[in-house]
Design a protein around this motif. Structure first.
Motif, mmCIF file in Angstrom:
data_model
loop_
_atom_site.group_PDB
_atom_site.id
_atom_site.type_symbol
_atom_site.label_atom_id
_atom_site.label_comp_id
_atom_site.label_asym_id
_atom_site.label_seq_id
_atom_site.Cartn_x
_atom_site.Cartn_y
_atom_site.Cartn_z
ATOM 1 N N CYS A 1 0.457 5.623 0.649
ATOM 2 C CA CYS A 1 -0.437 6.717 1.026
ATOM 3 C C CYS A 1 0.398 7.961 1.298
ATOM 4 N N HIS B 1 -7.319 2.844 3.763
ATOM 5 C CA HIS B 1 -6.595 2.211 2.650
ATOM 6 C C HIS B 1 -6.849 0.696 2.621
ATOM 7 N N GLY C 1 0.830 -1.199 0.000
ATOM 8 C CA GLY C 1 0.000 0.000 0.000
ATOM 9 C C GLY C 1 0.870 1.256 0.000
ATOM 10 N N HIS D 1 -5.865 10.567 -1.649
ATOM 11 C CA HIS D 1 -6.554 9.327 -2.025
ATOM 12 C C HIS D 1 -7.225 8.674 -0.822
ATOM 13 N N PRO E 1 -5.402 7.370 5.421
ATOM 14 C CA PRO E 1 -4.648 6.106 5.423
ATOM 15 C C PRO E 1 -5.365 4.942 6.106
ATOM 16 N N LEU F 1 2.253 -1.143 4.288
ATOM 17 C CA LEU F 1 1.901 0.165 3.723
ATOM 18 C C LEU F 1 3.078 1.117 3.866
ATOM 19 N N TRP G 1 -4.812 14.195 2.396
ATOM 20 C CA TRP G 1 -4.759 12.811 1.934
ATOM 21 C C TRP G 1 -5.533 12.735 0.615
#
Ligand SMILES: [Zn+2]
Length: 229
Positions: free
Chosen positions: A157, A172, A155, A166, A169, A181, A164
């Protein structure tokens, strides 16, 4: 604190050379884009909760210099706290060609190693173009954080631009899967009084202006006579 939330979910902090993609391993990365002193503030907080992470420093930035007295002092404090120092490489300063970039990476790593008197084992790229992301290649004989094994096989992030982009976290997919991650943060967004990104940048700019004013006064009496510090 964000990291504590990861630990409550079963994660453990690991470094880039020692992790398992299928385990709850968190690779904590900090790209120092604007301020080494902000990085030092974060490094101390991490140390307080027993976390060591990797801080990537730019050598050729207009915003700070790790070779200045205060820059090197703050950088050495990071190392003394047990954190790893990596190179943050701005590829846009070099020819857009693999050999040139490889040589530039080796050159900058050598300079950084001389500055901090310890090995530089990993690189992160500053604002990389798409062609440098999700690759297998090394840079200057070292791994870099956008290689597949750190970027798409686990992952990823990031808090770029102070948010953030996307999703948070904890939302995720890697967290749901209980797999590894890479968490990238930039110290400027996490230090001092809470504020939105624009206010933080303005605060940073005012701080730099003050520092430059002091340096000017120390180096040129005309400025001091002007009475402005
Ligand atoms: Zn950067």
């Amino acid at each position: 604190m964000l990291l504590t939330g990861f630990f409550e979910r079963g994660y453990a902090a690991r470094d880039f050379s020692n992790f398992d993609a299928q385990s709850q391993h968190l690779l904590v990365r900090h790209d120092i884009d604007m301020s080494i002193s902000a990085a030092h503030e974060i490094a101390s907080l991490e140390r307080d909760i027993g976390v060591t992470s990797t801080y990537f420093v730019l050598l050729r930035s207009e915003l700070y210099s790790p070779f200045s007295e205060s820059g090197r002092t703050d950088l050495m404090k990071l190392a003394e706290l047990g954190h790893e120092i990596g190179l943050h490489l701005d590829a846009s300063l070099y020819a857009d060609e693999a050999t040139a970039l490889d040589e530039a990476a080796a050159w900058e790593c050598d300079l950084l190693e001389r500055l901090i008197d310890q090995p530089v084992r990993i690189i992160s790229l500053h604002r990389p173009v798409q062609s440098l992301i999700d690759t297998e290649n090394t840079l200057g004989g070292r791994p870099h954080t956008y290689q597949r094994r750190y970027f798409s096989e686990i992952g990823y992030c990031s808090d770029s631009r102070g948010e953030w982009g996307h999703g948070h976290p904890f939302e995720h997919q890697a967290i749901t899967n209980k797999s590894a991650l890479q968490l990238l943060t930039h110290p400027i967004w996490w230090t001092g009084e809470a504020a939105n990104p624009t206010v933080r940048l303005d605060r940073f700019l005012r701080g730099r202006h003050e520092t430059l004013g002091c340096a000017l006064a120390e180096n040129c009496s005309i400025f001091e006579m002007g009475g402005k510090v």
